[in-house]
Design a protein around this motif. Structure first.
Motif, mmCIF file in Angstrom:
data_model
loop_
_atom_site.group_PDB
_atom_site.id
_atom_site.type_symbol
_atom_site.label_atom_id
_atom_site.label_comp_id
_atom_site.label_asym_id
_atom_site.label_seq_id
_atom_site.Cartn_x
_atom_site.Cartn_y
_atom_site.Cartn_z
ATOM 1 N N VAL A 34 -0.712 2.808 7.605
ATOM 2 C CA VAL A 34 -1.913 2.404 7.535
ATOM 3 C C VAL A 34 -2.606 2.325 6.040
ATOM 4 C CG1 VAL A 34 -4.487 2.695 8.331
ATOM 5 C CG2 VAL A 34 -2.508 3.190 9.773
ATOM 6 N N LEU A 35 -2.419 3.261 5.295
ATOM 7 C CA LEU A 35 -2.872 3.338 3.963
ATOM 8 C C LEU A 35 -2.074 2.162 3.056
ATOM 9 C CD1 LEU A 35 -2.941 7.073 3.243
ATOM 10 C CD2 LEU A 35 -4.841 5.674 4.003
ATOM 11 N N SER A 36 -0.665 2.029 3.530
ATOM 12 C CA SER A 36 0.024 1.154 2.676
ATOM 13 C C SER A 36 -0.753 -0.414 3.041
ATOM 14 C CB SER A 36 1.629 1.050 3.093
ATOM 15 O OG SER A 36 2.381 0.030 2.418
ATOM 16 N N LEU A 37 -0.882 -0.529 4.221
ATOM 17 C CA LEU A 37 -1.594 -1.799 4.488
ATOM 18 C C LEU A 37 -2.833 -2.033 3.871
ATOM 19 C CD1 LEU A 37 -1.411 -4.489 6.432
ATOM 20 C CD2 LEU A 37 -2.519 -3.208 8.257
ATOM 21 N N TRP A 38 -3.539 -1.071 3.873
ATOM 22 C CA TRP A 38 -4.907 -1.070 3.148
ATOM 23 C C TRP A 38 -4.829 -1.449 1.708
ATOM 24 C CZ3 TRP A 38 -9.135 -3.182 3.399
ATOM 25 C CH2 TRP A 38 -10.261 -2.824 2.803
ATOM 26 N N ASP A 39 -3.797 -0.744 1.088
ATOM 27 C CA ASP A 39 -3.619 -1.127 -0.366
ATOM 28 C C ASP A 39 -3.277 -2.510 -0.651
ATOM 29 O OD1 ASP A 39 -4.043 1.602 -1.003
ATOM 30 O OD2 ASP A 39 -1.949 2.129 -1.153
ATOM 31 N N THR A 40 -2.590 -3.048 0.470
ATOM 32 C CA THR A 40 -2.252 -4.476 0.139
ATOM 33 C C THR A 40 -3.475 -5.351 0.307
ATOM 34 O OG1 THR A 40 -0.036 -4.046 1.013
ATOM 35 C CG2 THR A 40 -0.828 -6.410 1.119
ATOM 36 N N LEU A 41 -4.315 -4.727 1.386
ATOM 37 C CA LEU A 41 -5.444 -5.899 1.707
ATOM 38 C C LEU A 41 -6.617 -5.615 0.589
ATOM 39 C CD1 LEU A 41 -5.440 -5.509 5.420
ATOM 40 C CD2 LEU A 41 -4.713 -7.366 4.302
ATOM 41 N N LYS A 42 -6.723 -4.392 0.214
ATOM 42 C CA LYS A 42 -8.010 -4.118 -0.824
ATOM 43 C C LYS A 42 -8.159 -5.185 -1.826
ATOM 44 C CE LYS A 42 -8.339 0.940 -0.610
ATOM 45 N NZ LYS A 42 -7.993 2.355 -1.419
ATOM 46 N N PRO A 43 -7.293 -5.676 -2.500
ATOM 47 C CA PRO A 43 -7.608 -6.806 -3.422
ATOM 48 C C PRO A 43 -8.324 -8.076 -2.961
ATOM 49 C CG PRO A 43 -5.395 -5.901 -4.126
ATOM 50 C CD PRO A 43 -6.069 -5.457 -2.943
ATOM 51 N N LEU A 44 -7.660 -8.347 -1.723
ATOM 52 C CA LEU A 44 -8.439 -9.586 -1.021
ATOM 53 C C LEU A 44 -9.550 -9.180 -0.385
ATOM 54 C CD1 LEU A 44 -4.865 -10.237 0.982
ATOM 55 C CD2 LEU A 44 -5.761 -11.567 -1.188
ATOM 56 N N TYR A 45 -9.712 -8.069 0.150
ATOM 57 C CA TYR A 45 -11.175 -7.597 0.491
ATOM 58 C C TYR A 45 -12.176 -7.649 -0.349
ATOM 59 C CZ TYR A 45 -14.818 -4.433 2.561
ATOM 60 O OH TYR A 45 -15.952 -4.026 2.956
ATOM 61 N N ALA A 46 -11.802 -7.384 -1.737
ATOM 62 C CA ALA A 46 -12.829 -7.277 -2.874
ATOM 63 C C ALA A 46 -13.151 -8.753 -3.197
ATOM 64 C CB ALA A 46 -12.206 -6.582 -3.900
#
Length: 275
Positions: A257-269
């Motif tokens: 989950v943390l790995s997936l969120w690390d991938t998505l964070k820049p896109l979310y920002a």
């Protein structure tokens, strides 16, 4: 039926207000940081689309104006925006002419969300099911009595949140968030054809390159997932650290989950916006 060019400010509910009497309206809850709204365009689109599904003509430009005005009051926190069908008579039927109303309020982001994001949560089940109603499925409408019952049951449980099924025992969501799970190397989330809320964070995740399959799985099929997380506009992504279904309780992997969120964070920002 309604004026598509504006939203009348609502400071106090009238006795015949349809939002207060019947939940006849839609709402969204936004995370605001430094004067910008996370997933802004998705929030606005959701209000317009869900309003249309209820027969309410919610204008995008009017919603933006309301948000712009609210951001002059405060730059950080939680901004909740309710749009109601206006005033009506005693019965369920709307009058032929009614003006949409809008109520805006500011709140604090729950302090425990940061701890949840970092450490994960204990997810269980509380035995309160969602009704299957395709006409309302996916909508963030203002009638939330099912969620009120779920939260009441949750308050008497040892869990941080609950995995919620429909009346056919199909997994739908959590008490106030969407649910994703990893099983045999594949990410899944519930299809929302019959029940549940299509959250803006869910929409964001499904729009990215990470393959997520929308499925109908029973509680027993989801119980052996390898990893799981909750998502909504305020908590973003929260891993499930322990899952309890009936008498069975076990630890889930948090790292995927943390790995997936690390991938998505820049896109979310990149989806923060000023109205």
């Amino acid at each position: 039926m309604t004026d598509p060019n504006g939203l009348a400010p609502l400071q106090q509910f009238a006795l015949n207000d349809r939002l207060a009497n019947y939940g006849d309206g839609v709402f969204t809850t936004m995370s605001v940081k430094d004067g910008k709204v996370a997933l802004l365009n998705r929030h606005i689109a959701r209000l317009v689309n869900d309003g249309a599904a209820l027969g309410l003509s919610v204008a995008e430009n009017a919603v933006r104006q309301v948000i712009q005005s609210a951001l002059k009051q405060r730059q950080d926190g939680v901004l909740k925006l309710l749009i109601g069908a206006g005033q009506g008579g005693r019965g369920y039927a709307r009058p032929e002419q009614s003006a949409l109303t809008v109520a805006v309020s500011w709140h604090e982001i729950p302090a425990f969300y940061q701890q949840w994001q970092q450490q994960g949560i204990h997810l269980g089940s509380v035995g309160v099911n969602l009704a299957r109603q395709p006409l309302l499925a996916g909508l963030k409408h203002a009638n939330r009595l099912e969620q009120v019952l779920i939260k009441r049951a949750l308050a008497n449980s040892p869990y941080d949140d609950a995995i919620v099924t429909d009346e056919n025992s199909t997994v739908i969501e959590a008490s106030a968030a969407n649910l994703f799970w990893l099983k045999e190397g594949h990410w899944y989330t519930a299809g929302l054809e019959h029940a549940g809320v299509n959250g803006v964070m869910r929409q964001f995740i499904l729009a990215q390159s990470v393959p997520v399959q929308e499925v109908a799985m029973s509680l027993s099929e989801v119980a052996d997932a390898d990893a799981m997380f909750l998502s909504n506009a305020l908590m973003q992504v929260v891993p499930v650290q322990r899952l309890t279904i009936g008498a069975a309780s076990r630890e889930l992997a948090v790292a995927p989950v943390l790995s997936l969120w690390d991938t998505l964070k820049p896109l979310y920002a990149g989806e923060y916006g000023a109205a």
